[in-house]
Enzyme design. Structure first.
Site, mmCIF file in Angstrom:
data_model
loop_
_atom_site.group_PDB
_atom_site.id
_atom_site.type_symbol
_atom_site.label_atom_id
_atom_site.label_comp_id
_atom_site.label_asym_id
_atom_site.label_seq_id
_atom_site.Cartn_x
_atom_site.Cartn_y
_atom_site.Cartn_z
ATOM 1 N N LYS A 15 0.838 -1.208 0.000
ATOM 2 C CA LYS A 15 0.000 0.000 0.000
ATOM 3 C C LYS A 15 0.867 1.250 0.000
ATOM 4 O O LYS A 15 0.676 2.161 -0.817
ATOM 5 C CB LYS A 15 -0.898 0.016 1.253
ATOM 6 N N ASN A 16 1.805 1.318 0.937
ATOM 7 C CA ASN A 16 2.543 2.576 1.086
ATOM 8 C C ASN A 16 3.486 2.857 -0.081
ATOM 9 O O ASN A 16 3.700 4.007 -0.441
ATOM 10 C CB ASN A 16 3.264 2.606 2.439
ATOM 11 N N ARG A 18 -4.248 10.848 4.571
ATOM 12 C CA ARG A 18 -3.115 11.764 4.775
ATOM 13 C C ARG A 18 -2.094 11.693 3.643
ATOM 14 O O ARG A 18 -1.472 12.681 3.292
ATOM 15 C CB ARG A 18 -2.363 11.364 6.047
ATOM 16 N N CYS A 62 -4.300 12.509 13.013
ATOM 17 C CA CYS A 62 -5.161 11.344 12.834
ATOM 18 C C CYS A 62 -5.102 10.547 14.129
ATOM 19 O O CYS A 62 -4.502 10.989 15.105
ATOM 20 C CB CYS A 62 -4.734 10.515 11.631
ATOM 21 N N ARG A 112 1.051 14.262 13.771
ATOM 22 C CA ARG A 112 1.596 14.116 12.426
ATOM 23 C C ARG A 112 1.802 15.445 11.698
ATOM 24 O O ARG A 112 1.123 15.749 10.710
ATOM 25 C CB ARG A 112 0.735 13.146 11.618
ATOM 26 N N PRO A 113 2.748 16.238 12.174
ATOM 27 C CA PRO A 113 3.033 17.513 11.508
ATOM 28 C C PRO A 113 3.616 17.323 10.104
ATOM 29 O O PRO A 113 4.050 16.226 9.744
ATOM 30 C CB PRO A 113 4.070 18.171 12.435
ATOM 31 N N ILE A 114 3.632 18.417 9.336
ATOM 32 C CA ILE A 114 4.177 18.363 7.969
ATOM 33 C C ILE A 114 5.354 19.322 7.818
ATOM 34 O O ILE A 114 5.786 19.636 6.714
ATOM 35 C CB ILE A 114 3.079 18.736 6.937
ATOM 36 N N ASP A 115 5.856 19.800 8.970
ATOM 37 C CA ASP A 115 6.916 20.817 8.929
ATOM 38 C C ASP A 115 8.140 20.366 8.131
ATOM 39 O O ASP A 115 8.766 21.169 7.429
ATOM 40 C CB ASP A 115 7.327 21.199 10.366
ATOM 41 N N GLN A 116 8.487 19.083 8.204
ATOM 42 C CA GLN A 116 9.700 18.630 7.520
ATOM 43 C C GLN A 116 9.509 18.602 6.007
ATOM 44 O O GLN A 116 10.429 18.909 5.251
ATOM 45 C CB GLN A 116 10.117 17.243 8.026
ATOM 46 N N ASP A 144 4.286 0.119 12.210
ATOM 47 C CA ASP A 144 3.104 -0.460 11.556
ATOM 48 C C ASP A 144 2.877 -1.923 11.932
ATOM 49 O O ASP A 144 1.871 -2.513 11.544
ATOM 50 C CB ASP A 144 3.219 -0.332 10.028
ATOM 51 N N ARG A 199 -8.732 0.098 4.337
ATOM 52 C CA ARG A 199 -7.787 1.093 3.827
ATOM 53 C C ARG A 199 -6.479 0.434 3.418
ATOM 54 O O ARG A 199 -5.810 0.906 2.512
ATOM 55 C CB ARG A 199 -7.481 2.145 4.908
#
Ligand code: EPU
Length: 420
Positions: free
Chosen positions: A22-23, A95, A119, A124-128, A308, A400
């Site tokens: 999936k990923n 996401r 979530c 789960r930040p997106i700063d990076q 996971d 999912r």
């Protein structure tokens, strides 16, 4: 809403093939936006998340569809991208749709993607991701829940040093850097197999990337990329989940279609629990011992033990002999399965990021609720080993990321069915 009903205490045995990862698929689908022309992906798992990504690509103006007559094949053509904006209604479903930011910026010089938000497993930040794209010259603005990135003159390669190891962050920056002018060096890059697979895919498309799989990736920008064919690798998390499904029932299961070099840390833990393993290059056979042993496990970025797999491993040690310690270091809130396991009779005490699991001789079936993808996998595993019936609700979480899990487990001898 669908529910999965499991009658526990059936021994699982036999062979089962894993689906495509999936990923990996989600990143490869986003990367297809970079090509001039058609990309064909094979061995694509049919999941809610892969459907969600196709929907996003279509909303951007790309052609993106399953191939009729071939259940596992997808064709994507990003040449027609007309609207580099991923709206909230689509991004909030998944996401990983944030992965289109890098390719859109590189391809169109502008991208607007809704902020994915947190979530069930953490903030789960997106700063990076943003820091990386800014280092390449992207002008980034966050306004009313939307990230807008601009690079009208194109991106320019530079050094990107991540403060944390981030899989999708590394992938987003890689996808932006392949079409940037000059050299990009990513330091503290994530080493997950899904990053390496994306790099191989981009190389086939004509990109110049070295070092994927290590923590330093060097990319020389190129002018354009071409569409390619690619077969998605087997899903290492599904493989680990199915191996535990066999072992938790005292069974003997062989999982096929997986590059076992990506499973080392999982197999190491299964070995410590006492499971007898035969490992080929593309298959693993796991035979359960008389008694499962307690262990200690700490999640960590690859090549460490994967977050996971944490809920699934915890299900297993709930019925091991002795006390186990399971520590989660990657996500701050990934213990939502613990109260549900306890409702099934597990003996678990949480202290901070560590779960103290005292093995019990048996679990009991109960109505339980899935809270996120891997937690729901853990619940189904516990249900396979529980006396009586377990009803797992909110199974859309499991859909999912696991393709027809009930059919695979039934094929191995489990008593499991879906109810509408
Ligand atoms: N992080 C930041 N800032 C960022 C990005 C990440 O602080 O900008 C932090 C996260 O909050 C977390 C850590 O870094 O604490 C690692 O997160 P990472 O970015 O690696 O996670 P991700 O890329 O968003 C992918 C998988 C997840 C998997 C993680 C870790 C996809 C689509 N998702 O997420 O998969 O758990 O890597 O291996 O590739 C799942 O399949 O169930 C799943 C959640």
């Amino acid at each position: 809403m669908d529910r999965i009903v499991v009658e526990g205490m059936r021994r699982l045995s036999g062979d089962v093939a894993v689906s495509g990862s999936k990923n990996s698929t989600l990143a490869l689908m986003a990367a297809a936006l970079l090509a001039d022309g058609r990309t064909v992906l094979q061995n694509v798992p049919r999941l809610r998340d892969t459907d969600a990504m196709l929907e996003i690509l279509r909303a951007l103006g790309a052609r993106a569809d399953w191939v009729e007559g071939d259940q596992r094949k997808v064709v994507i053509d990003g040449s027609s991208v007309s609207k580099p904006e991923a709206p909230y209604e689509l991004v909030r479903k998944m996401r990983a749709s944030f992965l289109v930011l890098g390719p859109l910026l590189a391809r169109c010089g502008i991208a607007r993607v809704s902020e994915p938000g947190g979530c069930a497993i953490g903030v789960r930040p997106i700063d990076q991701h943003l820091k990386g794209l800014q280092a390449l010259g992207g002008k980034v603005r966050q306004d009313h829940g939307v990230v807008e990135a601009l690079a009208p003159e194109g991106l320019k390669g530079d050094r990107v040093a991540f403060d944390v190891s981030t899989v999708n962050g590394t992938q987003n920056v890689m996808m932006a850097a392949v079409l940037a002018r000059g050299e990009t060096v990513i330091e503290n890059a994530a080493r997950e197999p899904e990053v390496t697979e994306l790099a191989h895919f981009l190389l086939k498309m004509g990109a110049d990337i070295r070092g994927a799989g290590s923590d330093r990736i060097v990319i020389q920008g190129v002018d354009s990329l071409r569409g390619v064919q690619h077969r998605v690798a087997g899903d290492r998390i599904e493989a680990g989940t199915l191996l535990i499904a066999g072992a938790i029932t005292g069974g003997d299961v062989r999982v096929t279609g997986i590059d076992t070099s990506t499973l080392e840390s999982t197999l190491e833990k299964l070995g410590e629990v006492g499971i007898e393993l035969d490992v080929g290059s593309t298959w693993v056979r796991a035979r359960a011992p008389e008694r499962l042993q307690a262990i200690q496990a700490v999640t960590a970025p690859f090549p460490g033990f994967p977050t996971d797999m944490q809920a699934q491993l915890m299900a297993l040690v709930c019925v091991a002999q002795g006390s186990s310690l399971v520590t989660e270091t990657v996500f701050e809130n990934r213990f939502m399965h613990v109260p549900e396991f306890k409702r099934m009779g597990a003996d678990i005490a949480l202290s901070g990021r560590t779960a103290h699991v005292r093995g019990v001789p048996k679990l009991m079936g109960a109505p339980v609720m899935a809270t996120d993808l891997r937690a729901s996998a853990g619940l189904i595993l516990a249900a396979l080993r529980a006396e009586g019936e377990t009803v797992v609700s909110r199974v859309y979480h499991i859909d999912r990321g696991y393709e027809r899990i009930e059919e695979k487990l039934e094929h191995l001898g489990g008593s499991i069915r879906r109810e509408g």
